[in-house]
Write an enzyme that holds these catalytic residues in place. Structure first.
Site, PDB file in Angstrom:
ATOM      1  N   CYS A  47       0.824  -1.176  -0.256  1.00  0.00           N
ATOM      2  CA  CYS A  47       0.167  -0.136   0.009  1.00  0.00           C
ATOM      3  C   CYS A  47       0.838   1.311  -0.031  1.00  0.00           C
ATOM      4  CB  CYS A  47      -0.809   0.212   1.330  1.00  0.00           C
ATOM      5  SG  CYS A  47      -2.028  -1.563   1.273  1.00  0.00           S
ATOM      6  N   CYS A  84       1.415   3.045   3.450  1.00  0.00           N
ATOM      7  CA  CYS A  84       1.764   2.370   4.376  1.00  0.00           C
ATOM      8  C   CYS A  84       3.175   2.809   5.072  1.00  0.00           C
ATOM      9  CB  CYS A  84       1.832   0.883   4.156  1.00  0.00           C
ATOM     10  SG  CYS A  84       2.025   0.041   5.729  1.00  0.00           S
ATOM     11  N   SER A 102      -9.358  -4.246   6.235  1.00  0.00           N
ATOM     12  CA  SER A 102      -8.906  -2.999   5.661  1.00  0.00           C
ATOM     13  C   SER A 102      -9.553  -2.790   4.296  1.00  0.00           C
ATOM     14  CB  SER A 102      -7.475  -2.688   5.489  1.00  0.00           C
ATOM     15  OG  SER A 102      -6.594  -2.602   7.013  1.00  0.00           O
ATOM     16  N   CYS A 155      -1.723  10.080  26.834  1.00  0.00           N
ATOM     17  CA  CYS A 155      -1.610   8.918  26.142  1.00  0.00           C
ATOM     18  C   CYS A 155      -0.635   7.723  26.625  1.00  0.00           C
ATOM     19  CB  CYS A 155      -1.449   8.856  24.719  1.00  0.00           C
ATOM     20  SG  CYS A 155       0.174   9.785  24.244  1.00  0.00           S
ATOM     21  N   ASP A 189       2.462   2.448  18.158  1.00  0.00           N
ATOM     22  CA  ASP A 189       2.685   2.044  16.833  1.00  0.00           C
ATOM     23  C   ASP A 189       3.112   2.910  15.987  1.00  0.00           C
ATOM     24  OD1 ASP A 189       1.904   0.140  14.817  1.00  0.00           O
ATOM     25  OD2 ASP A 189       0.281   1.555  14.498  1.00  0.00           O
ATOM     26  N   CYS A 218      -4.322  25.771  21.650  1.00  0.00           N
ATOM     27  CA  CYS A 218      -5.209  24.633  21.656  1.00  0.00           C
ATOM     28  C   CYS A 218      -5.834  24.523  23.198  1.00  0.00           C
ATOM     29  CB  CYS A 218      -4.459  23.273  21.605  1.00  0.00           C
ATOM     30  SG  CYS A 218      -3.610  23.049  19.915  1.00  0.00           S
TER      31      CYS A 218
END
Length: 465
Positions: free
Chosen positions: A44, A47, A147, A308, A324, A365
């Site tokens: 892809c 990717c 996907s 996070c 990831d 923000c």
């Protein structure tokens, strides 16, 4: 350490672990497991992960069986809650072969605590699905993420195999097998330059033709690496090794990336369709997450949480990374062969990684009216500067702000319905009544009047066109 499935490895047994790290580890955390690393049978174009094989030159990219056992034991022990989810990704995790996953399920049964619920979620491109695989997934209640980027021309724009051939037909054949074997699935759709202008085509295809009831939409924000500028053809090498190592650096993105405005318009158009006819029947991750925020709960999705760091990634050799999207040397926490998983999850390095999401948020923000729903988005996309010159503004800011502002009224209605213990699907009646009221106002509006929809534009430039 070798990576042969039969090689015996000595793993930490927790004899004298770092108590401070263990105490600091979250009661529950998520690990995206990559048993084949970055290896995939597709190529892809967008990717970001294919180039990660450059981190492991000479590797066979196969998780050893004893490493799988060590991970299973450590992961279950580290979850101080009554359930654990094993998340399999890649690359393409199905390239490990079915026997590997049969062993994984056996090991989960061996190490799970009494009364503990074990779940498995596997993300696949769908081209390797077969009757045998789907029978296994159905028997063991795997949740399969498939996907699929929309109808044929939109999907095939970037999702091609190693020979550059389209994959749509193979994915749809795999989807048919999932349905035939009653395997629970959801659809993951990336939003990019090719499909961003077709939100309703994508949504209606997924709903009506793919039969999806659970969907998630991921915006493609692809950093431009130096090699991309000079040798774009190198990105289609069949092994992936000619791709430049993808890292989260720079502030330029490729032409495949969705623009912030286009992403906002894409989500708004889908929401307008969903909120009028599909609430309660179709579940879209970003809409559910938004409703949680409007209801005063945590979003439950890392990119929109204030901090996070509870969603990590583990490579085929046991290396654990902060996220990831940050599988790069700077963010390697360690290896579970040498240090226990719970210690790495509770390490100072990982705590700092998670807290930086909040602490580095620009003032622009922090003062934003939709901060409660957005929290600055994913750190990987904070590549712009604010209007007053402060770094750290999310590339997708314009789109997030447009989307969260657009959905405010129906979200408030659904949150109130939830609080009153009534179904949020009542919003569909609310929207019909609101639409009828607007049509009456449109009928009386002059061309130079402000549009009754609240856009701030003149009627002739908005709903009066």
């Amino acid at each position: 350490m070798t990576e042969s499935p039969t090689t015996m490895i000595t793993f930490p047994t927790g004899g004298a672990p770092g108590l401070a790290s263990i105490d600091a580890a979250p009661a529950a955390f998520h690990v995206m497991l990559k048993p084949r690393g970055a290896i995939c049978n597709l190529d892809c174009a967008y990717c970001f992960f294919l180039s990660k094989e450059l981190l492991y030159p000479g590797s066979r990219f196969r998780m050893a069986n004893d490493l799988l056992e060590a991970y299973t034991r450590q992961y279950i022990e580290a979850q101080r809650v009554p359930e654990a989810t094993f998340a399999w990704q890649g690359g393409e995790p199905m390239l490990m072969g079915l026997d590997f996953f049969k062993l994984a399920v056996e090991l989960q049964d061996r190490y799970r605590r009494p009364g503990m619920r074990i779940h498995n979620a596997l993300q696949t491109n769908g081209t390797l699905l077969s009757d045998e695989w789907c029978q296994f997934f159905g028997e063991h209640h795997f949740l399969i993420g498939l996907s699929l980027d929309g109808p044929r021309p939109l999907h095939d724009a970037y999702r091609v195999d190693k020979g550059g051939q389209p994959t749509f037909d193979r994915v749809m054949a795999g989807l048919a097998l999932l349905k035939q074997h009653r395997v629970e699935f959801n659809i993951l759709t990336t939003v990019h330059a090719a499909n961003a202008g077709h939100p309703l085509d994508v949504y209606r295809f997924l709903r009506d033709e793919a039969g999806a009831r659970f969907m998630q939409f991921i915006p493609i924000v692809e950093r431009e690496m130096p090699l991309m500028e000079t040798e774009p053809q190198a990105l289609s090498d069949s092994t992936g090794t000619d791709r430049p190592l993808y890292v989260q650096e720079g502030n330029r993105v490729t032409g495949r990336s969705v623009t912030a405005r286009a992403f906002g318009e894409f989500m708004n158009a889908m929401f307008d369709e969903w909120v009028r006819r599909d609430v309660g029947n179709v579940y879209v991750q970003m809409f559910d997450v938004a409703l949680a925020s409007w209801s005063g709960e945590g979003p439950g999705l890392c990119i929109f949480e204030e901090t996070c760091g509870t969603a990590m990634a583990m490579e085929h050799n046991g290396d654990l990374y902060s996220c990831d999207h940050f599988v790069e040397p700077e963010y390697r926490l360690g290896n579970i062969v040498e240090t226990s998983l719970i210690e790495l999850a509770g390490s100072e390095q990982q705590r700092r990684f998670g807290q930086d999401k909040r602490d580095s948020l620009p003032r622009y923000c922090r003062e934003c009216p939709v901060r409660f729903a957005c929290n600055g988005g994913c750190p990987k996309d904070r590549i712009l500067t604010t209007p007053d010159g402060e770094p750290g503004l999310n590339y997708l800011c314009e789109g997030f702000k447009a989307f969260f502002s657009h959905i405010d009224a129906p979200m408030k209605f659904m949150a109130a319905e939830l609080q009153a213990r009534r179904p949020p699907a009542n919003v569909m009646r609310f929207m019909r009544e609101r639409d009828a009221d607007l049509q009456r106002l449109f009928a009386r509006a002059g061309r130079n009047d402000s549009c009754p929809c609240g856009s701030g534009r003149k009627f002739k430039h908005c709903h009066g066109r």
